[in-house]
Structures are given as C-alpha cells and as structure tokens.
Design a protein around this motif. Structure first.
Motif, PDB file in Angstrom:
ATOM      1  N   LYS A   1      -1.048   9.408   7.265  1.00 13.50           N
ATOM      2  CA  LYS A   1      -1.755  10.817   6.638  1.00 13.50           C
ATOM      3  C   LYS A   1      -0.293  11.300   5.643  1.00 13.50           C
ATOM      4  N   ASP A   2       0.776  11.166   6.188  1.00 16.46           N
ATOM      5  CA  ASP A   2       2.143  11.584   5.255  1.00 16.46           C
ATOM      6  C   ASP A   2       2.195  10.678   4.360  1.00 16.46           C
ATOM      7  N   VAL A   3       2.028   9.356   4.263  1.00 22.13           N
ATOM      8  CA  VAL A   3       2.583   8.485   3.235  1.00 22.13           C
ATOM      9  C   VAL A   3       1.161   8.790   2.204  1.00 22.13           C
ATOM     10  N   TYR A   4       0.005   8.951   2.564  1.00 19.75           N
ATOM     11  CA  TYR A   4      -1.313   9.326   1.678  1.00 19.75           C
ATOM     12  C   TYR A   4      -1.000  10.506   0.702  1.00 19.75           C
ATOM     13  N   TYR A   5      -0.668  11.663   1.530  1.00 19.95           N
ATOM     14  CA  TYR A   5      -0.343  13.000   0.856  1.00 19.95           C
ATOM     15  C   TYR A   5       0.697  12.862   0.108  1.00 19.95           C
ATOM     16  N   TYR A   6       1.823  12.147   0.230  1.00 20.84           N
ATOM     17  CA  TYR A   6       3.011  11.952  -0.538  1.00 20.84           C
ATOM     18  C   TYR A   6       2.443  11.668  -1.913  1.00 20.84           C
ATOM     19  N   ILE A   7       1.860  10.366  -1.890  1.00 17.99           N
ATOM     20  CA  ILE A   7       1.422   9.668  -3.020  1.00 17.99           C
ATOM     21  C   ILE A   7       0.448  10.580  -3.859  1.00 17.99           C
ATOM     22  N   GLN A   8      -0.543  11.411  -3.209  1.00 20.77           N
ATOM     23  CA  GLN A   8      -1.325  12.199  -3.819  1.00 20.77           C
ATOM     24  C   GLN A   8      -0.348  13.324  -4.545  1.00 20.77           C
ATOM     25  N   ASN A   9       0.242  14.171  -3.814  1.00 20.18           N
ATOM     26  CA  ASN A   9       1.031  15.345  -4.252  1.00 20.18           C
ATOM     27  C   ASN A   9       2.052  14.832  -5.132  1.00 20.18           C
ATOM     28  N   ASN A  10       2.348  13.614  -5.417  1.00 16.26           N
ATOM     29  CA  ASN A  10       3.405  13.318  -6.388  1.00 16.26           C
ATOM     30  C   ASN A  10       2.567  12.358  -7.721  1.00 16.26           C
TER      31      ASN A  10
ATOM     32  N   ILE B   1       0.851  -1.306  -0.378  1.00 16.45           N
ATOM     33  CA  ILE B   1       0.026   0.007   0.210  1.00 16.45           C
ATOM     34  C   ILE B   1       0.987   1.187   0.090  1.00 16.45           C
ATOM     35  N   GLN B   2       2.041   1.370   0.761  1.00 18.37           N
ATOM     36  CA  GLN B   2       2.705   2.688   0.957  1.00 18.37           C
ATOM     37  C   GLN B   2       3.880   2.369   0.004  1.00 18.37           C
ATOM     38  N   SER B   3       4.184   1.406  -0.681  1.00 14.82           N
ATOM     39  CA  SER B   3       5.419   1.195  -1.456  1.00 14.82           C
ATOM     40  C   SER B   3       5.954   2.076  -2.577  1.00 14.82           C
ATOM     41  N   ALA B   4       4.920   2.822  -2.993  1.00 14.47           N
ATOM     42  CA  ALA B   4       5.353   3.982  -4.125  1.00 14.47           C
ATOM     43  C   ALA B   4       6.120   4.911  -3.297  1.00 14.47           C
ATOM     44  N   VAL B   5       5.627   5.418  -2.182  1.00 21.12           N
ATOM     45  CA  VAL B   5       6.436   6.467  -1.548  1.00 21.12           C
ATOM     46  C   VAL B   5       8.107   6.354  -1.502  1.00 21.12           C
ATOM     47  N   MET B   6       8.490   5.204  -1.062  1.00 20.87           N
ATOM     48  CA  MET B   6       9.882   4.852  -1.021  1.00 20.87           C
ATOM     49  C   MET B   6      10.671   4.930  -2.426  1.00 20.87           C
ATOM     50  N   LEU B   7       9.910   4.000  -3.319  1.00 18.24           N
ATOM     51  CA  LEU B   7      10.182   3.856  -4.534  1.00 18.24           C
ATOM     52  C   LEU B   7      10.467   5.122  -5.257  1.00 18.24           C
ATOM     53  N   HIS B   8       9.659   5.973  -5.270  1.00 20.78           N
ATOM     54  CA  HIS B   8       9.682   7.411  -5.872  1.00 20.78           C
ATOM     55  C   HIS B   8      10.669   8.175  -5.031  1.00 20.78           C
ATOM     56  N   LEU B   9      10.675   8.310  -3.730  1.00 17.44           N
ATOM     57  CA  LEU B   9      11.702   9.131  -3.049  1.00 17.44           C
ATOM     58  C   LEU B   9      13.162   8.520  -3.280  1.00 17.44           C
ATOM     59  N   VAL B  10      13.369   7.538  -3.155  1.00 16.61           N
ATOM     60  CA  VAL B  10      14.837   6.959  -3.372  1.00 16.61           C
ATOM     61  C   VAL B  10      15.104   7.227  -4.802  1.00 16.61           C
ATOM     62  N   THR B  11      14.335   6.732  -5.629  1.00 13.44           N
ATOM     63  CA  THR B  11      14.779   6.652  -7.137  1.00 13.44           C
ATOM     64  C   THR B  11      14.874   7.955  -7.723  1.00 13.44           C
ATOM     65  N   ARG B  12      14.266   9.081  -7.003  1.00 11.49           N
ATOM     66  CA  ARG B  12      14.512  10.476  -7.618  1.00 11.49           C
ATOM     67  C   ARG B  12      16.153  10.760  -7.358  1.00 11.49           C
ATOM     68  N   GLU B  13      16.680  10.376  -6.324  1.00 13.27           N
ATOM     69  CA  GLU B  13      17.862  10.692  -6.045  1.00 13.27           C
ATOM     70  C   GLU B  13      18.980   9.376  -6.449  1.00 13.27           C
ATOM     71  N   LEU B  14      18.530   8.260  -6.488  1.00 12.41           N
ATOM     72  CA  LEU B  14      19.371   7.182  -7.158  1.00 12.41           C
ATOM     73  C   LEU B  14      18.405   6.307  -8.097  1.00 12.41           C
ATOM     74  N   PRO B  15      18.398   6.819  -9.265  1.00 12.97           N
ATOM     75  CA  PRO B  15      17.640   5.909 -10.324  1.00 12.97           C
ATOM     76  C   PRO B  15      17.897   4.790 -10.729  1.00 12.97           C
ATOM     77  N   ASN B  16      19.120   4.315 -10.427  1.00 14.91           N
ATOM     78  CA  ASN B  16      19.495   2.805 -10.839  1.00 14.91           C
ATOM     79  C   ASN B  16      19.905   2.112  -9.501  1.00 14.91           C
ATOM     80  N   ILE B  17      19.542   2.566  -8.317  1.00 12.58           N
ATOM     81  CA  ILE B  17      19.796   1.544  -7.322  1.00 12.58           C
ATOM     82  C   ILE B  17      19.068   0.311  -7.296  1.00 12.58           C
ATOM     83  N   PRO B  18      19.693  -0.889  -6.817  1.00 13.17           N
ATOM     84  CA  PRO B  18      19.082  -2.090  -6.981  1.00 13.17           C
ATOM     85  C   PRO B  18      17.817  -2.116  -6.042  1.00 13.17           C
TER      86      PRO B  18
END
Length: 251
Positions: A180-189, A47-64
């Motif tokens: 709520k932080d997780v939900y709004y991050y997904i919505q805002n991005n 349910i919350q996975s999009a947050v970390m995937l987006h957050l991290v790959t913006r900085e490290l697009p090729n991270i395993p």
C-alpha cells in the motif's frame, strides 16, 4: 564513473541501529554521504520500480541506474522503461548477457520450460546475475541501492537497512514499506504506473516467468518463476559464507 572506489568499513550492527527509524529519503541521503561516487541504483522497471527511481533521483539526479535486460521482458516493460527514463531523466546503464537469447536457447534449450529450480537458476545466472556482476565491476560500485521490501519474500524478512553482499554494501531505503505504501507513493507523486498493474500483476519480470495474481495465490511472489522459487538470484548471497549467515538469521 568507472574504476576502483575505496569502500568504507562499516559496523553493520551500529549502522542499522542508527538507520532503523529514518525515513526512506534520509536513508538515501546517508548512502550518498557515505559512499559518494561508489553508489549505484538498480532497477527492473517492474511494478514498483517508479518508487525507487523517483525517490533516489530527487536526491541524486545523476546516479548510475543499472538495468539488466534479459531479452525476455514483456513489451510493456520495454515501453515503460522508455517512459520512466525520459520522465525522470535517468542516467541509465543497460547490461545484457554476452550470450544472446537465441544462442542460449540453441545450447541449453528453453530453460524455463524444464520445470526445475536448477534450470531456472541456470537461466538466472546467465541472463541476470553475471551481467549484474559485470555492471557493478564496470561502475566501480561499493554500494548498491535497491528497492527490496521485507514483505516480498521469506528470504527478505531478515533484511536490515544495510547489508553486505559479495563484498559490496546493499542499502534498502523502503525495506519496511508495505504494498500500500508503494501504491500511494506512486499515486501521490503522479508517477506512471507499469501497464501490467492494471492487468492484475503485482510483480513482473520475464514474460515466461510472470503471471497475474490469482484468487488462490497466498503471496504475490507465487506469480513468479512458476511458483518454484521466489528469488532470481540478484539479491541472494553469492558465497557460501554469506548464504550461511543469511540462513542463520532466518532461523
């Protein structure tokens, strides 16, 4: 990116004091600067996975990105994994148990139907923990980014930004976030949401061990593992010493 990578020796007390007030993006940057090619990200495509995937790959697009596919995920999760992988162009590494679901059931039966913590732990060890250990070894991992949050379970309430598990560092950029932080991050991005979120799921894993949040549930993790436990084992200490240290911090 495989093989042995040198692991820096960190003073965890000092590191956590330094990182305590940093935002999640800065924690990811610190992890990248500190661990380099030894850094990986794990995901469940939950349910919350999009947050970390987006957050991290913006900085490290090729991270395993490690995904442990148990073979028992809901169809919605498999489709969501494909959607996010394409959307974010993930460097995805999928690992599974060498024992197929059919073989496991033939030997041990449907472990999730026994109604005991021991049976669920055996299931998790076979389908999740052992494949993850193999993935971490294959990728030469010294540090592991994960989306754990203190709000999620009792065992996570004592987590710092950086911890040590089974000889590897674990970094939790969103450890202090609320649901709520997780939900709004997904919505805002404008990120895709897991299809089961609209069906009332606040957390989702395997189809046989997840259900929607009910009116009588006091915590979102009550909906997992038949309410018998809160953790699948991936984020628990793998040695008696680590377990004793964690339990002591919770007293």
């Amino acid at each position: 990116m495989t093989g042995v990578v040198d692991k820096p020796k960190l003073d965890l007390t000092a590191v956590n004091e330094r990182l305590v007030d940093l935002d999640a993006e800065r924690v990811v940057q610190w992890a990248s600067e500190t661990f380099g090619n030894g850094l990986v990200l794990s995901t469940s495509f939950g349910i919350q996975s999009a947050v970390m995937l987006h957050l991290v790959t913006r900085e490290l697009p090729n991270i395993p990105v490690i995904w442990i596919d148990t073979g028992y995920l809901p169809p919605e999760t498999y489709r969501y994994a494909d959607e996010l992988s394409e959307c974010l162009q993930l460097n995805l590494h999928v690992y599974q148990s060498p024992i197929s679901p059919a073989r496991m059931e033939a030997i041990y039966g449907k472990l999730w139907e026994r109604g005991t913590v021991d049976a669920l732990n055996q299931y998790d060890r076979i389908r999740k923990v052992e494949p993850m250990q193999q993935a971490l070894t294959d990728l030469g991992t010294t540090a592991w980014l994960a989306g754990l949050r203190r709000q999620q379970t009792e065992s996570r309430q004592a987590l710092g930004r950086v911890n040590l598990q089974d000889g590897r560092y674990k970094i939790y950029p969103i450890v202090n976030w609320s649901s709520k932080d997780v939900y709004y991050y997904i919505q805002n991005n404008d990120l895709p949401q897991h299809p089961l979120f609209e069906a009332g799921y606040s957390t989702v894993g395997d189809w046989h061990s997840s259900r929607p949040l009910g009116a009588d549930d006091t915590h979102e993790r009550d909906t997992r593992f038949q309410g018998l436990k809160q953790e699948c084992g991936l984020h628990l200490p793998q040695s008696p010493g680590e377990a004793e240290s964690l339990n002591s911090s919770l007293l």
